[in-house]
Scaffold this motif. Structure first.
Motif, PDB file in Angstrom:
ATOM      1  N   ARG A 100       1.228  -0.770   0.268  1.00  0.00           N
ATOM      2  CA  ARG A 100       0.312  -0.174  -0.340  1.00  0.00           C
ATOM      3  C   ARG A 100       0.335   1.457  -0.204  1.00  0.00           C
ATOM      4  N   ALA A 101       0.892   2.172  -0.617  1.00  0.00           N
ATOM      5  CA  ALA A 101       1.298   3.734  -0.530  1.00  0.00           C
ATOM      6  C   ALA A 101       0.305   4.375  -0.644  1.00  0.00           C
ATOM      7  N   LEU A 144      -3.051  14.448 -10.002  1.00  0.00           N
ATOM      8  CA  LEU A 144      -2.249  13.264 -10.124  1.00  0.00           C
ATOM      9  C   LEU A 144      -2.652  12.042  -9.704  1.00  0.00           C
ATOM     10  N   HIS A 145      -3.053  12.486  -8.348  1.00  0.00           N
ATOM     11  CA  HIS A 145      -3.131  10.953  -7.200  1.00  0.00           C
ATOM     12  C   HIS A 145      -4.096  10.658  -8.184  1.00  0.00           C
ATOM     13  N   ARG A 146      -5.479  11.093  -8.487  1.00  0.00           N
ATOM     14  CA  ARG A 146      -6.439  10.416  -8.983  1.00  0.00           C
ATOM     15  C   ARG A 146      -6.873   9.751  -9.803  1.00  0.00           C
ATOM     16  N   GLU A 197      -7.043   6.420  -4.361  1.00  0.00           N
ATOM     17  CA  GLU A 197      -8.755   6.420  -3.554  1.00  0.00           C
ATOM     18  C   GLU A 197      -8.391   7.596  -2.202  1.00  0.00           C
ATOM     19  N   PRO A 198      -9.758   8.228  -1.966  1.00  0.00           N
ATOM     20  CA  PRO A 198      -9.375   8.770  -0.368  1.00  0.00           C
ATOM     21  C   PRO A 198      -9.270   8.246   0.614  1.00  0.00           C
ATOM     22  N   ALA A 199      -8.397   8.201   1.748  1.00  0.00           N
ATOM     23  CA  ALA A 199      -9.124   7.953   3.072  1.00  0.00           C
ATOM     24  C   ALA A 199      -9.231   8.553   4.027  1.00  0.00           C
ATOM     25  N   VAL A 236      -4.452  10.382   0.745  1.00  0.00           N
ATOM     26  CA  VAL A 236      -5.020   9.364  -0.420  1.00  0.00           C
ATOM     27  C   VAL A 236      -4.374   7.291   0.045  1.00  0.00           C
ATOM     28  N   GLN A 237      -5.099   7.146  -0.797  1.00  0.00           N
ATOM     29  CA  GLN A 237      -3.902   5.790  -0.685  1.00  0.00           C
ATOM     30  C   GLN A 237      -4.356   4.736  -1.762  1.00  0.00           C
ATOM     31  N   LYS A 238      -3.346   3.947  -2.336  1.00  0.00           N
ATOM     32  CA  LYS A 238      -3.549   3.190  -3.372  1.00  0.00           C
ATOM     33  C   LYS A 238      -3.182   1.787  -3.061  1.00  0.00           C
TER      34      LYS A 238
END
Length: 172
Positions: free
Chosen positions: A111-112, A126-128, A133-135, A154-156
């Protein structure tokens, strides 16, 4: 564009990109830019740190460091990215982050996470676009430039963990 692993010798160039974010914006919560020696230490201590070389100089960087100190968090990391002014919407951020994610996957991270001071439409976009995704949002968590600032997290997913009943392989 060339993306490569950063070395401590890149500290001065990375600091030149980062310092205006510290002094001129609320994007970084540092009050003063770090020293070159401190930036070199951060490069050395990162899980991974990449620089983007433009035509004549380093034009951006992205890195990951530990998300939190407790052992249970060891498969998660926090990421950051900084580009010199004028590099937005050029593909540079995507290229840097995708290179970073590949390295993090190879190292076994699952997880990032990324935090961004609000408002920050460029970073949020950029992150979207990269699948974060929103955390959650920390409300009024930092005081910078005369105002309380919110930080959106946010997390990926880098590796799927749904349904796993055992921990992932040890990190490399």
């Amino acid at each position: 564009m060339l993306i490569r692993d950063a070395t401590p010798d890149d500290a001065t160039a990375c600091l030149a990109i980062y310092a205006p974010y510290v002094t001129e914006t609320a994007i970084s919560f540092e009050d003063e830019p770090p020293s070159v020696a401190e930036m070199a230490r951060r490069i050395t201590d990162a899980h991974a740190w990449f620089v983007l070389e433009g035509e004549v100089r380093v034009a951006g960087f992205a890195y990951a460091h530990p998300f939190a100190e407790r052992a249970a968090y060891r498969w998660s990391c926090e990421t950051s990215i900084y580009l010199e002014r004028g590099r937005r919407r050029t593909g540079a951020g995507r290229a840097l982050y995708e290179t970073l994610f590949e390295r993090l996957r190879d190292k076994g991270f699952c997880r990032a996470f990324a935090g961004m001071t609000l408002p920050n439409d460029a970073s949020a976009g950029l992150h979207r676009a990269l699948g974060f995704e929103p955390a959650g949002v920390y409300r009024r968590v930092g005081w910078k430039h005369g105002a309380w600032r919110d930080v959106a997290w946010v997390q990926k997913d880098l590796h799927a963990t749904d349904g796993c009943a055992s921990p992932p392989a040890p990190l490399t």
